[in-house]
Design a protein around this motif. Structure first.
Motif, PDB file in Angstrom:
ATOM      1  N   PRO A  74      10.250  59.953  79.349  1.00 54.16           N
ATOM      2  CA  PRO A  74      10.016  59.617  79.822  1.00 54.16           C
ATOM      3  C   PRO A  74       9.298  59.882  81.139  1.00 54.16           C
ATOM      4  O   PRO A  74       8.822  60.801  81.251  1.00 54.16           O
ATOM      5  CB  PRO A  74      12.156  60.143  80.050  1.00 54.16           C
ATOM      6  CG  PRO A  74      11.451  61.514  79.580  1.00 54.16           C
ATOM      7  CD  PRO A  74      11.009  61.553  78.948  1.00 54.16           C
ATOM      8  N   ASP A 122      19.202  66.817  83.071  1.00 55.24           N
ATOM      9  CA  ASP A 122      18.407  65.202  82.468  1.00 55.24           C
ATOM     10  C   ASP A 122      17.124  65.782  81.874  1.00 55.24           C
ATOM     11  O   ASP A 122      15.846  65.295  81.191  1.00 55.24           O
ATOM     12  CB  ASP A 122      18.293  64.772  84.068  1.00 55.24           C
ATOM     13  CG  ASP A 122      16.917  62.645  84.238  1.00 55.24           C
ATOM     14  OD1 ASP A 122      17.742  62.120  82.907  1.00 55.24           O
ATOM     15  OD2 ASP A 122      16.340  62.988  84.885  1.00 55.24           O
ATOM     16  N   ARG A 159       8.914  60.434  85.260  1.00 59.30           N
ATOM     17  CA  ARG A 159       9.809  61.664  85.743  1.00 59.30           C
ATOM     18  C   ARG A 159       8.724  61.590  86.734  1.00 59.30           C
ATOM     19  O   ARG A 159       7.485  63.103  87.181  1.00 59.30           O
ATOM     20  CB  ARG A 159       9.729  63.207  85.330  1.00 59.30           C
ATOM     21  CG  ARG A 159      11.055  63.307  84.705  1.00 59.30           C
ATOM     22  CD  ARG A 159      10.576  64.468  83.979  1.00 59.30           C
ATOM     23  NE  ARG A 159      11.842  64.906  82.999  1.00 59.30           N
ATOM     24  CZ  ARG A 159      13.174  64.281  83.218  1.00 59.30           C
ATOM     25  NH1 ARG A 159      13.893  63.592  83.910  1.00 59.30           N
ATOM     26  NH2 ARG A 159      13.685  64.479  81.657  1.00 59.30           N
ATOM     27  N   VAL A 179      16.085  59.350  87.361  1.00 60.37           N
ATOM     28  CA  VAL A 179      15.458  60.399  86.543  1.00 60.37           C
ATOM     29  C   VAL A 179      15.659  61.359  88.065  1.00 60.37           C
ATOM     30  O   VAL A 179      15.605  61.554  89.401  1.00 60.37           O
ATOM     31  CB  VAL A 179      13.924  59.796  86.850  1.00 60.37           C
ATOM     32  CG1 VAL A 179      13.604  59.860  87.886  1.00 60.37           C
ATOM     33  CG2 VAL A 179      13.626  60.728  85.628  1.00 60.37           C
ATOM     34  N   CYS A 202      14.994  68.094  83.168  1.00 61.43           N
ATOM     35  CA  CYS A 202      13.895  68.206  84.082  1.00 61.43           C
ATOM     36  C   CYS A 202      12.648  69.028  83.907  1.00 61.43           C
ATOM     37  O   CYS A 202      11.646  69.125  84.720  1.00 61.43           O
ATOM     38  CB  CYS A 202      14.339  67.477  85.454  1.00 61.43           C
ATOM     39  SG  CYS A 202      15.022  68.906  86.964  1.00 61.43           S
ATOM     40  N   THR A 232      16.611  52.459  86.365  1.00 60.39           N
ATOM     41  CA  THR A 232      16.499  53.866  86.311  1.00 60.39           C
ATOM     42  C   THR A 232      17.127  55.002  86.660  1.00 60.39           C
ATOM     43  O   THR A 232      16.925  55.295  88.462  1.00 60.39           O
ATOM     44  CB  THR A 232      15.012  54.344  85.516  1.00 60.39           C
ATOM     45  OG1 THR A 232      15.020  52.909  84.958  1.00 60.39           O
ATOM     46  CG2 THR A 232      14.771  55.231  84.894  1.00 60.39           C
TER      47      THR A 232
END
Lengths: 65, 389
Positions: free
Chosen positions: B42, A14, B44, B252, A16, B250
């Motif tokens: 995005p 993802d 987070r 994440v 991250c 969504t």
């Protein structure tokens, strides 16, 4: 003999960056679109494998090119 | 884009945009670069902030706020829940709009903002940082500057490139997963926190309402505990058990540093702010306000240092000095509390909730809750008192 190395399951990542934060060897880098793994620097401590929220890093034998 | 600025800020999250805004307000020429194609995306983040803290840095705008929060429900492992009402309200933000506006506010003060701009390394001269290498839409640029402010988040490389030790131990990272879901049937005037070894070991699960039955539902587990089971697997179980009927809009992943502050936040020509500086609150994991408070100081100091023509580490140390005076001691106390809370067993947490509920309503407070939980660790009750009173 094939050597162990960290591999990324691209379709799960993802982006991250959690793995980058816990890497003590500075072997990971997150660009805008991918995770870069520097296998020369990697010490196989597995911190990234453990910290990944989606378990998308694995250690297994490096496939010979 | 010019070839030289006074200050280059790497990362246009809340900390980066705040640093850019205050540096520009102080008269510096500023370039704010963001690797993603759009500021604010995005998201987070669980998106929760305290109103009082936010107001220290910026006047809250209605369009940033999805939901006003009046209190919190804490759920012990056995399901017993404790309500905490406070006089201080909180917000669940719409980070897409919030981040976008903060970048726009930096631009309004004169900062130049660039997206799809990825910093691949630092430029140095005689060991001092004096610029960045930039990949903007596939073209490479060297941008010179007096000061680089690294606001590049949990995945920060800027500090490492400058020789700062920013590595977070597995123990001090929260490995997080979150969904934004609809049809969430819980009071949407409160944030909800769930504790327990089975739910989120070394962390907690949260439900932060965004209105209209939508909420951020997520959890963080400490890196130590994620060895055997990843955060996403814990979240799937939590959702199946508590919210089997929600629709997921969504998904994440994210990492939150819950660490002691870095020993060094600055180097010659370089400053770190926000998650890059590991400034998130170690108990809550909240990093928006803490990052913005630090970034405001950093931006002010950067502009002043540029004006004086001295961007040495010694000069820039005014930033960590001011940050420590304002936030550092509380951060250290929160870290100690985090460590203590993680040592509590599920039985401790169940007992705490039940004891707390037996107290008269007017005597219930967050500090009282900590005092009950930490009854065997009286020194830590004092630490709690220093941050909650």
């Amino acid at each position: 003999m094939a050597e162990k190395a960290i591999h990324l399951k691209d379709d799960l990542c993802d982006l991250c960056g959690t793995c980058v934060a816990v890497c003590p060897a500075d072997a990971l880098e997150l660009t805008e679109c991918r995770l870069l793994i520097d296998r020369e620097r990697c010490t196989l401590c597995l911190n990234c494998v453990y910290a990944c929220p989606f378990a998308c890093l694995e250690v297994h034998d490096e496939v010979p090119v | 884009m010019k070839s030289r600025y006074d200050v280059v800020v790497v990362g246009a999250g809340p900390a980066g945009s705040t640093a850019a805004r205050f540096a520009a307000m102080g008269g510096a020429s500023v370039l704010l670069v963001e690797k993603d194609r759009e500021v604010g995306i995005p998201v987070r983040c669980a998106e929760g902030v305290g109103e009082k803290g936010l107001r220290l840095v910026v006047e809250p705008q209605e369009r940033w706020i999805d939901r006003v929060i009046r209190g919190a429900y804490l759920y012990a492992p056995n399901g017993v829940r404790v309500c905490l009402e406070t006089n201080d309200i909180g917000y669940v933000l719409n980070r897409k709009v919030f981040d976008y506006d903060l970048a726009r506010m930096a631009a309004a003060e004169g900062a130049e903002v660039l997206t799809k701009a990825y910093v691949t390394g630092l430029l140095t001269h005689d060991g001092a940082v004096n610029g960045v290498r930039l990949n903007h839409l596939g073209r490479l640029f060297n941008v010179q500057c007096a000061i680089v402010i690294g606001a590049d988040g949990v995945e920060s490389k800027v500090g490492r490139w400058a020789g700062l030790r920013t590595h977070v131990s597995l123990h001090d990272i929260e490995s997080c997963a979150q969904v934004t879901a609809s049809n969430v049937d819980l009071e949407d005037t409160h944030c909800h926190f769930f504790f327990g070894r089975e739910i989120a070991p070394g962390g907690y699960a949260w439900v932060f309402p965004k209105g209209n039955g939508v909420a951020n539902i997520g959890l963080g587990v400490s890196g130590d505990c994620a060895r055997t089971k990843p955060a996403w697997a814990y979240l799937e179980e939590f959702l199946a058990r508590r919210f089997p009927h929600v629709s997921v809009l969504t998904v994440v992943a994210g990492g939150v540093p819950v660490a002691r502050p870095l020993k060094r936040l600055v180097a010659d020509g370089l400053m770190l702010v926000g998650d890059a500086a590991r400034q998130a609150n170690p108990v809550s994991g909240g990093g928006i306000v803490s990052g913005m408070i630090a970034a405001k100081i950093a931006g002010q100091v950067a502009a002043q240092a540029v004006r004086e023509g001295d961007v040495s580490e010694l000069r820039l140390k005014e930033y960590p000095a001011r940050w420590h005076a304002q936030e550092g001691r509380a951060h250290e106390r929160f870290y100690k509390l985090k460590e203590a809370i993680w040592r509590l067993t599920d039985e401790d947490l169940n007992r705490t909730a039940e004891t707390y509920l037996r107290a008269p309503a007017e005597k219930r407070s967050l500090l009282g809750l900590f005092a009950t939980a930490l009854v065997n660790q009286p020194k830590l009750i004092l630490e709690a008192a220093k941050v909650f009173v």
